[in-house]
Write an enzyme that holds these catalytic residues in place. Structure first.
Site, PDB file in Angstrom:
ATOM      1  N   LYS A 193       0.851  -1.188   0.000  1.00  0.00           N
ATOM      2  CA  LYS A 193       0.000   0.000   0.000  1.00  0.00           C
ATOM      3  C   LYS A 193       0.887   1.237   0.000  1.00  0.00           C
ATOM      4  CE  LYS A 193      -3.582   2.292   2.728  1.00  0.00           C
ATOM      5  NZ  LYS A 193      -4.513   2.124   3.847  1.00  0.00           N
ATOM      6  N   LYS A 246      -2.187  -1.577  -3.900  1.00  0.00           N
ATOM      7  CA  LYS A 246      -3.030  -0.391  -3.837  1.00  0.00           C
ATOM      8  C   LYS A 246      -2.191   0.867  -3.917  1.00  0.00           C
ATOM      9  CE  LYS A 246      -5.966   1.823  -0.469  1.00  0.00           C
ATOM     10  NZ  LYS A 246      -6.353   1.841   0.903  1.00  0.00           N
TER      11      LYS A 246
END
Ligand code: PBG
Length: 326
Positions: A193, A246
């Site tokens: 992330k 992400k």
């Protein structure tokens, strides 16, 4: 070779038959925001077309998505009161816990419920972990994340998705789920992330913007690709069952490398900023929203994703039904 290519492009039926990338309804996850209260159904200005529900009205939102062909949901909670230690996150009667009970009561196994496990929506400072002076204290955050995950599963959650990027989260969650009789509950970890500007509309929708500093001490620097693979490896070793990359569009290289390196399912999170970009450009007439939505989603799968988390999930299901993608 040229002739073969030309032949395969010949008819619509043949073009569909020979598609290399396949997307199915089952590969889509729809993120939904739930706010404490009753009777709430409010449009989110920063995410046009997305609705913020309360635990009672959420049932309607889930029903609509089920009818569209989407069966998996990622729930984000927004409490009325926040505190230093994010107690709303692990409150048995918290907003997500209420939402889980309501949706499970209404739809049972038909709706697969995933919960975001993080403190940032529940802390006054808006950080994903506990604060010690001016830094985030990784280790004291872990028991609270484990408590949060456990309370979600007890309320009916099918899968937990820790998103706070604290080291050791997956191991801590796995240990407490196993100890409490939930050895079969899987963990989908936000393993790679990035500290991304594309989360802006989400923070607006969830009221979770950090009140000081930024998230760069725990989310990743987007200059680094090998680090993402290393973090994914660590989460896999700790027991993650699915790993998330992400955001999605700026990270197609990471998705593709992860696909080659790991055997586990890879999920891509096409985040709020990716959605808002297409929505706004579509609304102003600069971009064909439907076309660019389909192309972006297929590109993410072509890169190697098995699962796509997207605010466009319902519309993508519609495109699959029409045969435009998938
Ligand atoms: C919470 C969390 C965030 C997102 C998912 N979980 C926000 C953040 O890290 O700031 C972003 C999702 C999106 O932008 O759609 N840690």
């Amino acid at each position: 070779m040229e002739i073969r290519t030309r032949r395969l492009r010949g008819s619509e039926a043949l073009r569909r038959m020979t598609r290399e990338t396949r997307i199915s309804f089952a590969s889509l996850i729809y993120p939904i925001f739930v706010r404490e209260g009753q009777g709430i159904e409010e449009e989110l200005p920063s995410l046009p077309g997305q609705i913020r529900y309360s635990p009672d009205t959420l049932v309607k939102g889930v029903e609509q998505a089920l009818r569209a062909g989407v069966h998996s949901f990622l729930l984000f909670g927004i409490p009325t009161t926040k505190d230093e230690i994010g107690s709303g996150a692990y409150d048995e009667n918290g907003v997500v816990q209420q939402a889980l009970r309501n949706v499970k009561k209404a739809f049972g196994k038909e709706a697969f419920l995933i919960t975001d496990v993080c403190l940032c929506e529940y802390t006054v400072h808006g950080h994903c972990g506990l604060i010690e002076g001016d830094r985030i204290d990784n280790d004291s955050t872990l028991p609270l994340l484990a408590k949060t995950a456990l309370s979600h599963v007890r309320a009916g959650g099918d899968l937990v998705a820790p998103s706070g990027m604290m080291d050791g989260t997956v191991a801590a969650l796995r240990k407490s789920l196993d100890a409490e009789g939930f050895a079969d509950t899987p963990i989908m970890s936000y393993a790679a992330k990035y500290a991304s500007a594309f989360y802006g509309p989400f923070r607006d929708a969830a009221g979770s913007a950090p009140q000081f500093g930024d998230r760069k001490t725990y989310q990743m620097d987007y200059h680094n690709g090998r680090e993402a693979l290393k973090r994914m490896q660590i989460d896999i070793d700790e027991g993650a069952d699915i790993v998330i990359v992400k955001p999605a569009l700026p990270c197609l290289d990471i998705i593709s490398a992860a696909r080659r390196q790991f055997k586990l399912p890879i999920a891509a999170y096409s985040v709020s900023g990716e959605y808002a970009m297409l929505k706004l450009a579509g609304a102003s007439g600069f971009l064909d929203e439907y076309g660019s939505m389909c192309e972006s989603a297929v590109g993410i799968f072509r890169a190697g994703a098995d699962i796509l988390i997207s605010y466009f999930a319902k519309e993508l299901a519609g495109a699959i039904r029409k045969g435009d993608i998938g």
